[in-house]
Design a protein around this motif. Structure first.
Motif, PDB file in Angstrom:
ATOM      1  N   THR A  25       0.607  -1.425   0.361  1.00  6.04           N
ATOM      2  CA  THR A  25      -0.518  -0.123  -0.139  1.00  6.04           C
ATOM      3  C   THR A  25       1.192   0.991   0.100  1.00  6.04           C
ATOM      4  O   THR A  25       0.533   2.354  -0.580  1.00  6.04           O
ATOM      5  CB  THR A  25      -0.903   0.109   0.912  1.00  6.04           C
ATOM      6  OG1 THR A  25      -1.737  -0.993   0.562  1.00  6.04           O
ATOM      7  CG2 THR A  25      -1.676   1.341   1.729  1.00  6.04           C
ATOM      8  N   ALA A  26       2.009   1.092   0.896  1.00  5.76           N
ATOM      9  CA  ALA A  26       2.786   1.805   0.416  1.00  5.76           C
ATOM     10  C   ALA A  26       3.411   2.548  -0.456  1.00  5.76           C
ATOM     11  O   ALA A  26       3.595   3.666  -1.104  1.00  5.76           O
ATOM     12  CB  ALA A  26       3.593   2.006   2.421  1.00  5.76           C
ATOM     13  N   ALA A  27       4.333   1.570  -0.933  1.00  2.00           N
ATOM     14  CA  ALA A  27       4.374   1.450  -2.566  1.00  2.00           C
ATOM     15  C   ALA A  27       4.127   2.395  -3.695  1.00  2.00           C
ATOM     16  O   ALA A  27       4.053   2.480  -4.444  1.00  2.00           O
ATOM     17  CB  ALA A  27       5.455  -0.170  -2.675  1.00  2.00           C
ATOM     18  N   ALA A  28       2.683   1.281  -3.527  1.00  2.00           N
ATOM     19  CA  ALA A  28       1.126   2.626  -4.362  1.00  2.00           C
ATOM     20  C   ALA A  28       1.359   3.177  -4.043  1.00  2.00           C
ATOM     21  O   ALA A  28       1.100   4.452  -5.203  1.00  2.00           O
ATOM     22  CB  ALA A  28       0.218   0.914  -4.040  1.00  2.00           C
ATOM     23  N   SER A  29       1.004   3.967  -3.162  1.00  2.00           N
ATOM     24  CA  SER A  29       0.605   5.862  -2.506  1.00  2.00           C
ATOM     25  C   SER A  29       1.716   6.511  -2.903  1.00  2.00           C
ATOM     26  O   SER A  29       1.888   7.059  -3.617  1.00  2.00           O
ATOM     27  CB  SER A  29       0.504   5.131  -1.167  1.00  2.00           C
ATOM     28  OG  SER A  29      -0.258   5.157  -0.648  1.00  2.00           O
ATOM     29  N   LEU A  30       3.200   5.617  -3.145  1.00  2.00           N
ATOM     30  CA  LEU A  30       4.196   6.682  -3.896  1.00  2.00           C
ATOM     31  C   LEU A  30       4.418   6.747  -5.107  1.00  2.00           C
ATOM     32  O   LEU A  30       4.741   7.368  -5.506  1.00  2.00           O
ATOM     33  CB  LEU A  30       5.634   5.944  -3.066  1.00  2.00           C
ATOM     34  CG  LEU A  30       7.147   6.371  -3.105  1.00  2.00           C
ATOM     35  CD1 LEU A  30       6.818   7.554  -3.087  1.00  2.00           C
ATOM     36  CD2 LEU A  30       7.969   6.049  -2.997  1.00  2.00           C
ATOM     37  N   ALA A  31       3.649   5.727  -5.728  1.00  2.00           N
ATOM     38  CA  ALA A  31       3.594   5.990  -6.926  1.00  2.00           C
ATOM     39  C   ALA A  31       2.620   6.331  -7.314  1.00  2.00           C
ATOM     40  O   ALA A  31       2.909   7.325  -8.263  1.00  2.00           O
ATOM     41  CB  ALA A  31       4.215   4.616  -7.355  1.00  2.00           C
ATOM     42  N   GLU A  32       1.729   6.586  -7.001  1.00  2.00           N
ATOM     43  CA  GLU A  32       0.617   6.849  -7.239  1.00  2.00           C
ATOM     44  C   GLU A  32       0.839   9.108  -7.189  1.00  2.00           C
ATOM     45  O   GLU A  32       0.983   9.756  -8.357  1.00  2.00           O
ATOM     46  CB  GLU A  32      -0.309   7.380  -6.326  1.00  2.00           C
ATOM     47  CG  GLU A  32      -1.784   7.911  -6.888  1.00  2.00           C
ATOM     48  CD  GLU A  32      -2.633   7.497  -6.169  1.00  2.00           C
ATOM     49  OE1 GLU A  32      -3.963   8.309  -5.260  1.00  2.00           O
ATOM     50  OE2 GLU A  32      -3.576   6.289  -6.096  1.00  2.00           O
ATOM     51  N   ALA A  33       1.921   9.319  -6.080  1.00  2.00           N
ATOM     52  CA  ALA A  33       1.849  10.505  -5.692  1.00  2.00           C
ATOM     53  C   ALA A  33       3.415  10.988  -6.554  1.00  2.00           C
ATOM     54  O   ALA A  33       3.398  12.212  -7.352  1.00  2.00           O
ATOM     55  CB  ALA A  33       2.798  10.479  -4.074  1.00  2.00           C
ATOM     56  N   ALA A  34       4.509   9.839  -6.992  1.00  2.00           N
ATOM     57  CA  ALA A  34       5.630  10.609  -8.028  1.00  2.00           C
ATOM     58  C   ALA A  34       4.387  10.642  -8.872  1.00  2.00           C
ATOM     59  O   ALA A  34       4.676  11.723  -9.708  1.00  2.00           O
ATOM     60  CB  ALA A  34       5.633   9.753  -7.934  1.00  2.00           C
ATOM     61  N   GLN A  51       8.103  12.972   2.484  1.00  2.00           N
ATOM     62  CA  GLN A  51       7.551  12.482   3.301  1.00  2.00           C
ATOM     63  C   GLN A  51       7.846  10.924   3.324  1.00  2.00           C
ATOM     64  O   GLN A  51       8.795   9.956   4.433  1.00  2.00           O
ATOM     65  CB  GLN A  51       6.309  12.319   3.745  1.00  2.00           C
ATOM     66  CG  GLN A  51       5.829  13.136   3.496  1.00  2.00           C
ATOM     67  CD  GLN A  51       4.222  13.517   4.243  1.00  2.00           C
ATOM     68  OE1 GLN A  51       3.708  12.649   4.301  1.00  2.00           O
ATOM     69  NE2 GLN A  51       4.131  14.638   4.665  1.00  2.00           N
ATOM     70  N   GLN A  52       8.560  10.277   2.394  1.00  2.00           N
ATOM     71  CA  GLN A  52       9.508   9.076   1.201  1.00  2.00           C
ATOM     72  C   GLN A  52      10.497   9.245   0.884  1.00  2.00           C
ATOM     73  O   GLN A  52      10.941   8.023   0.870  1.00  2.00           O
ATOM     74  CB  GLN A  52       8.658   7.819   0.599  1.00  2.00           C
ATOM     75  CG  GLN A  52       6.715   8.415   0.532  1.00  2.00           C
ATOM     76  CD  GLN A  52       6.906   7.220   2.099  1.00  2.00           C
ATOM     77  OE1 GLN A  52       7.040   5.997   2.539  1.00  2.00           O
ATOM     78  NE2 GLN A  52       5.570   7.454   2.918  1.00  2.00           N
ATOM     79  N   ILE A  53      11.254  10.148   0.331  1.00  2.00           N
ATOM     80  CA  ILE A  53      12.729  10.166   0.291  1.00  2.00           C
ATOM     81  C   ILE A  53      13.162  10.987   1.926  1.00  2.00           C
ATOM     82  O   ILE A  53      13.144  11.083   2.005  1.00  2.00           O
ATOM     83  CB  ILE A  53      12.440  11.324  -0.646  1.00  2.00           C
ATOM     84  CG1 ILE A  53      11.582  11.247  -2.489  1.00  2.00           C
ATOM     85  CG2 ILE A  53      14.402  11.446  -0.686  1.00  2.00           C
ATOM     86  CD1 ILE A  53      11.844  12.373  -3.148  1.00  2.00           C
ATOM     87  N   GLY A  54      13.859  10.640   2.346  1.00  2.00           N
ATOM     88  CA  GLY A  54      14.685  10.432   3.288  1.00  2.00           C
ATOM     89  C   GLY A  54      16.412   9.784   2.906  1.00  2.00           C
ATOM     90  O   GLY A  54      16.747  10.308   2.092  1.00  2.00           O
ATOM     91  N   PRO A  55      17.426  10.369   4.133  1.00  2.00           N
ATOM     92  CA  PRO A  55      18.816  10.226   4.137  1.00  2.00           C
ATOM     93  C   PRO A  55      18.719   8.746   3.629  1.00  2.00           C
ATOM     94  O   PRO A  55      17.958   7.537   3.970  1.00  2.00           O
ATOM     95  CB  PRO A  55      19.507  10.724   5.248  1.00  2.00           C
ATOM     96  CG  PRO A  55      17.819  12.106   5.755  1.00  2.00           C
ATOM     97  CD  PRO A  55      16.884  11.217   4.857  1.00  2.00           C
ATOM     98  N   GLY A  56      19.939   8.189   2.839  1.00  2.00           N
ATOM     99  CA  GLY A  56      20.425   7.570   1.941  1.00  2.00           C
ATOM    100  C   GLY A  56      19.537   6.315   0.870  1.00  2.00           C
ATOM    101  O   GLY A  56      19.861   5.790  -0.063  1.00  2.00           O
ATOM    102  N   THR A  57      18.797   7.691   0.340  1.00  2.00           N
ATOM    103  CA  THR A  57      17.543   7.367  -0.202  1.00  2.00           C
ATOM    104  C   THR A  57      19.337   7.604  -1.766  1.00  2.00           C
ATOM    105  O   THR A  57      19.846   8.592  -2.027  1.00  2.00           O
ATOM    106  CB  THR A  57      16.554   7.746  -1.194  1.00  2.00           C
ATOM    107  OG1 THR A  57      15.942   7.452   0.074  1.00  2.00           O
ATOM    108  CG2 THR A  57      15.749   7.613  -2.588  1.00  2.00           C
ATOM    109  N   LYS A  58      18.632   6.686  -3.749  1.00  2.00           N
ATOM    110  CA  LYS A  58      19.683   6.699  -4.052  1.00  2.00           C
ATOM    111  C   LYS A  58      19.216   8.106  -5.269  1.00  2.00           C
ATOM    112  O   LYS A  58      18.655   8.423  -5.166  1.00  2.00           O
ATOM    113  CB  LYS A  58      20.039   5.620  -5.264  1.00  2.00           C
ATOM    114  CG  LYS A  58      20.764   4.634  -4.695  1.00  2.00           C
ATOM    115  CD  LYS A  58      22.159   4.895  -3.973  1.00  2.00           C
ATOM    116  CE  LYS A  58      22.961   3.631  -3.091  1.00  2.00           C
ATOM    117  NZ  LYS A  58      24.366   4.140  -2.386  1.00  2.00           N
TER     118      LYS A  58
END
Length: 122
Positions: A25-34, A51-58
């Motif tokens: 669900t979180a992955a789907a929400s992120l993909a939809e927002a993006a 809110q889903q992009i944080g330190p360490g994200t490539k």
């Protein structure tokens, strides 16, 4: 297998499946927002992504999600602007996301070091 072990195993499987559904669900929400941000440049979607992009994200992951930055004032700093504005004092500033790929020594890295969402003013 005893009834107690079978019950315990069933409970573990249920918990594991519930965790998978939450991640899906979180992955789907992120993909939809993006996707919404890429299509509409709207602040609500950009904030959700932030809110889903944080330190360490490539860096490649960030750009795959929301595309290339709108603006890069210096190497290693990426700004993503929305179409929305917010009044701050006497000025109306663009709402956006600032992603910094530089470490504490200002050396360029390939992953997010800091991220902030809000009014962008220079």
């Amino acid at each position: 297998m005893s009834l107690v072990r079978l019950t315990a195993l069933s409970l573990l499987v249920s918990v594991a499946l519930a965790g998978c559904r939450e991640e899906d669900t979180a992955a789907a929400s992120l993909a939809e927002a993006a996707a919404s941000y890429r299509e509409n440049s709207d602040a609500a979607s950009l904030e959700a992504v932030s809110q889903q992009i944080g330190p360490g994200t490539k860096r490649a992951e960030v750009e795959e999600l929301i595309g290339p930055p709108t603006y890069s004032p210096v190497e290693g700093v990426a700004m993503y602007a929305s179409e929305d504005r917010q009044k701050v004092g006497e000025r109306e500033l663009t709402l956006g996301l600032i992603v910094d790929y530089r470490d504490a020594d200002a050396q360029l890295t390939d992953s997010v070091q800091t991220v902030s969402y809000g009014p962008i003013g220079e």
